[in-house]
Design a protein around this motif. Sequence first.
Motif, PDB file in Angstrom:
ATOM      1  N   ARG A 109       0.859  -1.082   0.120  1.00  0.00           N
ATOM      2  CA  ARG A 109      -0.186  -0.065  -0.004  1.00  0.00           C
ATOM      3  C   ARG A 109       0.790   1.119   0.096  1.00  0.00           C
ATOM      4  O   ARG A 109       1.418   1.542   1.108  1.00  0.00           O
ATOM      5  CB  ARG A 109      -1.014  -0.048   1.121  1.00  0.00           C
ATOM      6  CG  ARG A 109      -2.167  -1.015   1.138  1.00  0.00           C
ATOM      7  CD  ARG A 109      -2.994  -1.105   2.461  1.00  0.00           C
ATOM      8  NE  ARG A 109      -4.040  -1.743   2.240  1.00  0.00           N
ATOM      9  CZ  ARG A 109      -4.890  -2.063   3.224  1.00  0.00           C
ATOM     10  NH1 ARG A 109      -4.554  -1.111   4.437  1.00  0.00           N
ATOM     11  NH2 ARG A 109      -5.837  -2.809   3.207  1.00  0.00           N
ATOM     12  N   GLY A 110       1.011   2.044  -1.208  1.00  0.00           N
ATOM     13  CA  GLY A 110       1.847   3.114  -1.206  1.00  0.00           C
ATOM     14  C   GLY A 110       3.215   2.804  -0.983  1.00  0.00           C
ATOM     15  O   GLY A 110       3.541   1.938  -1.890  1.00  0.00           O
ATOM     16  N   SER A 111       3.916   3.341  -0.025  1.00  0.00           N
ATOM     17  CA  SER A 111       5.393   3.233   0.170  1.00  0.00           C
ATOM     18  C   SER A 111       5.516   1.893   1.154  1.00  0.00           C
ATOM     19  O   SER A 111       6.698   1.770   1.571  1.00  0.00           O
ATOM     20  CB  SER A 111       5.891   4.394   0.671  1.00  0.00           C
ATOM     21  OG  SER A 111       5.476   4.717   1.702  1.00  0.00           O
ATOM     22  N   LEU A 112       4.252   1.286   1.599  1.00  0.00           N
ATOM     23  CA  LEU A 112       4.450   0.596   2.811  1.00  0.00           C
ATOM     24  C   LEU A 112       4.279  -1.060   2.203  1.00  0.00           C
ATOM     25  O   LEU A 112       3.085  -1.378   1.678  1.00  0.00           O
ATOM     26  CB  LEU A 112       3.526   0.625   3.857  1.00  0.00           C
ATOM     27  CG  LEU A 112       3.323  -0.279   5.188  1.00  0.00           C
ATOM     28  CD1 LEU A 112       4.685  -0.164   5.807  1.00  0.00           C
ATOM     29  CD2 LEU A 112       2.383   0.147   6.081  1.00  0.00           C
ATOM     30  N   CYS A 113       5.021  -2.106   2.642  1.00  0.00           N
ATOM     31  CA  CYS A 113       4.916  -3.345   2.462  1.00  0.00           C
ATOM     32  C   CYS A 113       4.878  -4.367   3.753  1.00  0.00           C
ATOM     33  O   CYS A 113       5.595  -4.051   4.457  1.00  0.00           O
ATOM     34  CB  CYS A 113       6.271  -3.747   1.483  1.00  0.00           C
ATOM     35  SG  CYS A 113       6.015  -5.440   0.741  1.00  0.00           S
ATOM     36  N   GLN A 114       3.791  -5.030   3.617  1.00  0.00           N
ATOM     37  CA  GLN A 114       3.725  -5.892   4.780  1.00  0.00           C
ATOM     38  C   GLN A 114       3.435  -7.445   4.523  1.00  0.00           C
ATOM     39  O   GLN A 114       3.130  -7.531   3.373  1.00  0.00           O
ATOM     40  CB  GLN A 114       2.505  -5.543   5.695  1.00  0.00           C
ATOM     41  CG  GLN A 114       2.205  -4.182   6.244  1.00  0.00           C
ATOM     42  CD  GLN A 114       1.189  -3.941   7.216  1.00  0.00           C
ATOM     43  OE1 GLN A 114       1.217  -4.043   8.340  1.00  0.00           O
ATOM     44  NE2 GLN A 114      -0.039  -3.674   6.296  1.00  0.00           N
ATOM     45  N   TYR A 115       4.022  -8.249   5.211  1.00  0.00           N
ATOM     46  CA  TYR A 115       3.977  -9.722   4.748  1.00  0.00           C
ATOM     47  C   TYR A 115       3.095 -10.550   5.764  1.00  0.00           C
ATOM     48  O   TYR A 115       3.059 -10.225   7.052  1.00  0.00           O
ATOM     49  CB  TYR A 115       5.427 -10.309   4.662  1.00  0.00           C
ATOM     50  CG  TYR A 115       6.118  -9.767   3.663  1.00  0.00           C
ATOM     51  CD1 TYR A 115       6.454 -10.588   2.446  1.00  0.00           C
ATOM     52  CD2 TYR A 115       6.958  -8.644   3.431  1.00  0.00           C
ATOM     53  CE1 TYR A 115       7.030  -9.939   1.340  1.00  0.00           C
ATOM     54  CE2 TYR A 115       7.591  -7.984   2.511  1.00  0.00           C
ATOM     55  CZ  TYR A 115       7.491  -8.792   1.440  1.00  0.00           C
ATOM     56  OH  TYR A 115       8.347  -8.550   0.140  1.00  0.00           O
ATOM     57  N   PHE A 116       2.413 -11.544   5.031  1.00  0.00           N
ATOM     58  CA  PHE A 116       1.623 -12.316   5.754  1.00  0.00           C
ATOM     59  C   PHE A 116       1.827 -13.780   5.449  1.00  0.00           C
ATOM     60  O   PHE A 116       2.427 -14.087   4.256  1.00  0.00           O
ATOM     61  CB  PHE A 116       0.050 -12.097   5.607  1.00  0.00           C
ATOM     62  CG  PHE A 116      -0.436 -10.724   5.899  1.00  0.00           C
ATOM     63  CD1 PHE A 116      -0.949 -10.555   6.950  1.00  0.00           C
ATOM     64  CD2 PHE A 116      -0.077  -9.698   4.972  1.00  0.00           C
ATOM     65  CE1 PHE A 116      -1.458  -9.159   7.427  1.00  0.00           C
ATOM     66  CE2 PHE A 116      -0.501  -8.251   5.553  1.00  0.00           C
ATOM     67  CZ  PHE A 116      -1.244  -8.161   6.780  1.00  0.00           C
ATOM     68  N   VAL A 117       1.468 -14.612   6.377  1.00  0.00           N
ATOM     69  CA  VAL A 117       1.655 -16.134   5.862  1.00  0.00           C
ATOM     70  C   VAL A 117       0.237 -16.792   6.277  1.00  0.00           C
ATOM     71  O   VAL A 117      -0.343 -16.550   7.273  1.00  0.00           O
ATOM     72  CB  VAL A 117       2.619 -16.603   6.907  1.00  0.00           C
ATOM     73  CG1 VAL A 117       2.503 -18.327   6.856  1.00  0.00           C
ATOM     74  CG2 VAL A 117       3.970 -16.395   6.823  1.00  0.00           C
ATOM     75  N   TYR A 118      -0.175 -17.467   5.271  1.00  0.00           N
ATOM     76  CA  TYR A 118      -1.547 -18.377   5.232  1.00  0.00           C
ATOM     77  C   TYR A 118      -1.016 -19.885   5.432  1.00  0.00           C
ATOM     78  O   TYR A 118      -0.254 -20.309   4.997  1.00  0.00           O
ATOM     79  CB  TYR A 118      -2.278 -18.232   4.115  1.00  0.00           C
ATOM     80  CG  TYR A 118      -3.614 -19.042   4.006  1.00  0.00           C
ATOM     81  CD1 TYR A 118      -4.395 -18.408   4.507  1.00  0.00           C
ATOM     82  CD2 TYR A 118      -3.473 -20.322   3.547  1.00  0.00           C
ATOM     83  CE1 TYR A 118      -5.713 -19.166   4.534  1.00  0.00           C
ATOM     84  CE2 TYR A 118      -4.775 -20.990   3.398  1.00  0.00           C
ATOM     85  CZ  TYR A 118      -5.846 -20.396   4.117  1.00  0.00           C
ATOM     86  OH  TYR A 118      -6.944 -21.059   4.106  1.00  0.00           O
ATOM     87  N   MET A 119      -1.659 -20.375   6.698  1.00  0.00           N
ATOM     88  CA  MET A 119      -1.460 -21.665   7.210  1.00  0.00           C
ATOM     89  C   MET A 119      -2.603 -22.484   6.692  1.00  0.00           C
ATOM     90  O   MET A 119      -3.784 -22.275   7.018  1.00  0.00           O
ATOM     91  CB  MET A 119      -1.375 -21.621   8.706  1.00  0.00           C
ATOM     92  CG  MET A 119      -0.098 -20.964   9.153  1.00  0.00           C
ATOM     93  SD  MET A 119      -0.129 -20.535  11.076  1.00  0.00           S
ATOM     94  CE  MET A 119      -1.425 -19.176  10.774  1.00  0.00           C
ATOM     95  N   PHE A 120      -2.421 -23.647   6.051  1.00  0.00           N
ATOM     96  CA  PHE A 120      -3.328 -24.222   5.302  1.00  0.00           C
ATOM     97  C   PHE A 120      -3.958 -25.202   6.289  1.00  0.00           C
ATOM     98  O   PHE A 120      -5.255 -25.404   6.130  1.00  0.00           O
ATOM     99  CB  PHE A 120      -2.788 -25.119   4.162  1.00  0.00           C
ATOM    100  CG  PHE A 120      -2.453 -24.429   2.968  1.00  0.00           C
ATOM    101  CD1 PHE A 120      -3.477 -24.328   2.029  1.00  0.00           C
ATOM    102  CD2 PHE A 120      -1.198 -23.717   2.587  1.00  0.00           C
ATOM    103  CE1 PHE A 120      -3.145 -23.687   0.685  1.00  0.00           C
ATOM    104  CE2 PHE A 120      -0.982 -23.063   1.458  1.00  0.00           C
ATOM    105  CZ  PHE A 120      -2.218 -22.844   0.658  1.00  0.00           C
TER     106      PHE A 120
END
Length: 321
Positions: A109-120
């Motif tokens: 989003r704009g200049s911000l990057c966030q990371y997520f993990v999806y656990m199946f």
Amino acid sequence: MIYFKSTKNGQQLYVFGTEHLNGKNVFRKLHLRPELMINNKRWEKPPILQYSCQGVLLFVDRMWPIYYALNPITQEEVTIKNTPVPGKSCALYFCPLTRQFKLLYAQARGSLCQYFVYMFKTRTWRKIHSSSTFNFLPYLNSHAVVNGALHWIMYADFEKEGIPPCANGIMVFRMDKEELSAMPHPGSVCTSKKVHTTMTLLVKENCLSFCHLLVSEYAVDIWILEDYKMRTWNKRYKVNLFDKKIFPFSLPYTRPGSTSIDVYWWIKLINIQGGELLFYLCDRGLFSYNLDHKTVKIFELPQQKESYACRTYIESLLAIT
């Protein structure tokens, strides 16, 4: 190796590389149940294959941020709908610590990057909390798994927009600790971010391999990370794709009725196995190049003139959830 072709009548998957018949390599078509979501005939544009990991394939919807994980052997299929938006998937991986399949996802989003993990297994998302701001975004090629970590070529640094991200040219994600970091790529400093689209990370004999397609020379430089801890790179190979004595096609690459185009859109480096570089040339087929002996083999594909998505693949009975 697995080949994917999307048609109006459903998906077509072919496995290649483990069987031989009369000395020739055999492509075996995998059966997919008609009721699978990826075979839904109502798709205006069917999902496309993104990743392959431990026998599980990840498809993405071209119109909506929806993902489908499939084990074509067991026919187990899992749908992921509630993805953080706007964003993109980075990797499907099998965590060595929890022995579970997970999906790494980046939300920009704009200049911000966030990371997520999806656990199946739990079908839930978890945000990765980094000790420092990590505003990097990987390029759209596949990741390389070495030393318990995922590696990508880095395309964008939101904090230094417009500057080639060479100092942080390779993104690293530790699967067990869920830690993000970066390291420089080998070679000289790039003239633009676009140069990073000519780079690919592969694995050779359990070592990270940096492959740089030199568009002006129609050649590939291959560097090997010989000491992971000390980050010692060695440029060991140079593959000259313009050598007509070796390769049975003429370059520069052109299509009928067109001028010369960017060759890196049409040459896809797939993997290095047994000392051979496997690459796919759009419209012309699959080639295996022996790095030491400088010899080439050509593999005839099913429906040769069609365009394919190619991924490394091993058959497994692992459950996605």
